[in-house]
Design a protein around this motif. Structure first.
Motif, PDB file in Angstrom:
ATOM      1  N   SER A  19       0.733  -0.969   0.269  1.00  0.00           N
ATOM      2  CA  SER A  19      -0.083   0.024   0.320  1.00  0.00           C
ATOM      3  C   SER A  19       0.917   0.952  -0.102  1.00  0.00           C
ATOM      4  O   SER A  19       0.510   1.677  -0.674  1.00  0.00           O
ATOM      5  CB  SER A  19      -1.181   0.008   1.207  1.00  0.00           C
ATOM      6  OG  SER A  19      -1.522  -0.968   0.681  1.00  0.00           O
TER       7      SER A  19
ATOM      8  N   LYS B 146       2.353   2.377  -3.376  1.00  0.00           N
ATOM      9  CA  LYS B 146       1.209   3.157  -4.392  1.00  0.00           C
ATOM     10  C   LYS B 146       0.460   4.137  -3.438  1.00  0.00           C
ATOM     11  O   LYS B 146       0.602   5.222  -4.868  1.00  0.00           O
ATOM     12  CB  LYS B 146      -0.086   1.719  -4.026  1.00  0.00           C
ATOM     13  CG  LYS B 146       0.084   0.741  -5.100  1.00  0.00           C
ATOM     14  CD  LYS B 146      -1.724   0.121  -4.372  1.00  0.00           C
ATOM     15  CE  LYS B 146      -1.409  -1.649  -5.024  1.00  0.00           C
ATOM     16  NZ  LYS B 146      -2.192  -2.530  -4.644  1.00  0.00           N
TER      17      LYS B 146
ATOM     18  N   LEU C   5       5.851  -0.120 -11.007  1.00  0.00           N
ATOM     19  CA  LEU C   5       5.139  -0.280  -9.600  1.00  0.00           C
ATOM     20  C   LEU C   5       4.718  -1.453  -9.032  1.00  0.00           C
ATOM     21  O   LEU C   5       4.985  -2.435  -8.112  1.00  0.00           O
ATOM     22  CB  LEU C   5       3.976   1.207  -9.655  1.00  0.00           C
ATOM     23  CG  LEU C   5       2.875   0.499  -8.233  1.00  0.00           C
ATOM     24  CD1 LEU C   5       3.522   1.213  -6.491  1.00  0.00           C
ATOM     25  CD2 LEU C   5       1.661   1.882  -7.979  1.00  0.00           C
ATOM     26  N   LYS C   6       3.928  -2.117  -9.930  1.00  0.00           N
ATOM     27  CA  LYS C   6       3.533  -3.398 -10.119  1.00  0.00           C
ATOM     28  C   LYS C   6       4.395  -4.770  -9.436  1.00  0.00           C
ATOM     29  O   LYS C   6       3.974  -5.417  -8.703  1.00  0.00           O
ATOM     30  CB  LYS C   6       2.846  -4.016 -11.184  1.00  0.00           C
ATOM     31  CG  LYS C   6       3.329  -4.674 -12.228  1.00  0.00           C
ATOM     32  CD  LYS C   6       2.037  -4.761 -13.087  1.00  0.00           C
ATOM     33  CE  LYS C   6       3.312  -4.771 -14.325  1.00  0.00           C
ATOM     34  NZ  LYS C   6       2.584  -6.103 -15.545  1.00  0.00           N
TER      35      LYS C   6
END
Length: 170
Positions: free
Chosen positions: A62, A65, A145-146
């Protein structure tokens, strides 16, 4: 199908973090503490896996993100800004929470846990600062990011070994 992908996107990082926290604990017990198979503390490994699954994976996933929304982009300047925020704000809070959760799962009283946190926190944070800034510069600059949590968790197998050893010295 979209619901399944959404669920896997949330559960996958937690499972990865749980497995790698468990692996870090096994390495800590076998290579650092030299417990041997008979002396291995299975419940401790399971606790570390649970902390990885329930805390590390969801919180760190989290955070990445949120960090990407706060500081969008992938230039060198953006990567440095992300590392400054990650290491200056997130890491100190995260490590304090990690140590508190580990102490609680080890059955320490509030007073014992606070004493252990005071004993271990500064050393853990300074060790963090020796390892993570260069890793995170590369992570924020080169890695989408992933995949960031997976990259961090792969590097973190050694870090998890250190955290498990540090947090479980009673």
């Amino acid at each position: 199908m979209a619901a399944l992908r959404s669920c896997c996107a949330r559960v996958g990082p937690a499972l990865t973090a749980g497995a790698l926290m468990g692996a870090g604990d096994v390495i800590a017990q076998q290579l650092v503490e030299r417990r041997g198979l008979r002396g291995h503390q299975g419940p401790r490994t399971l606790k570390m896996m649970a902390i990885g699954f329930c805390f590390v994976g969801p919180v760190v996933g989290s955070w990445y993100k949120i960090l990407d929304r706060l500081i969008p982009g992938s230039s060198k300047v953006v990567a440095v800004k992300k590392v400054v925020l990650d290491q200056g704000a997130f890491a100190p809070c995260f490590l304090g929470c990690f140590l508190a959760i580990t102490g609680a799962t080890n059955g320490l009283s509030v007073e014992e846990n606070w004493s252990k946190i005071q004993q271990d926190y500064t050393d853990t944070l300074m060790t963090n600062y020796c390892i993570w800034p260069p890793v995170q510069i590369a992570n924020f600059y080169f890695v989408p990011l992933k995949h960031r949590l997976a990259v961090v968790q792969c590097v973190a197998i050694v870090w998890n070994c250190y955290l498990s050893w540090k947090a479980n010295r009673l």
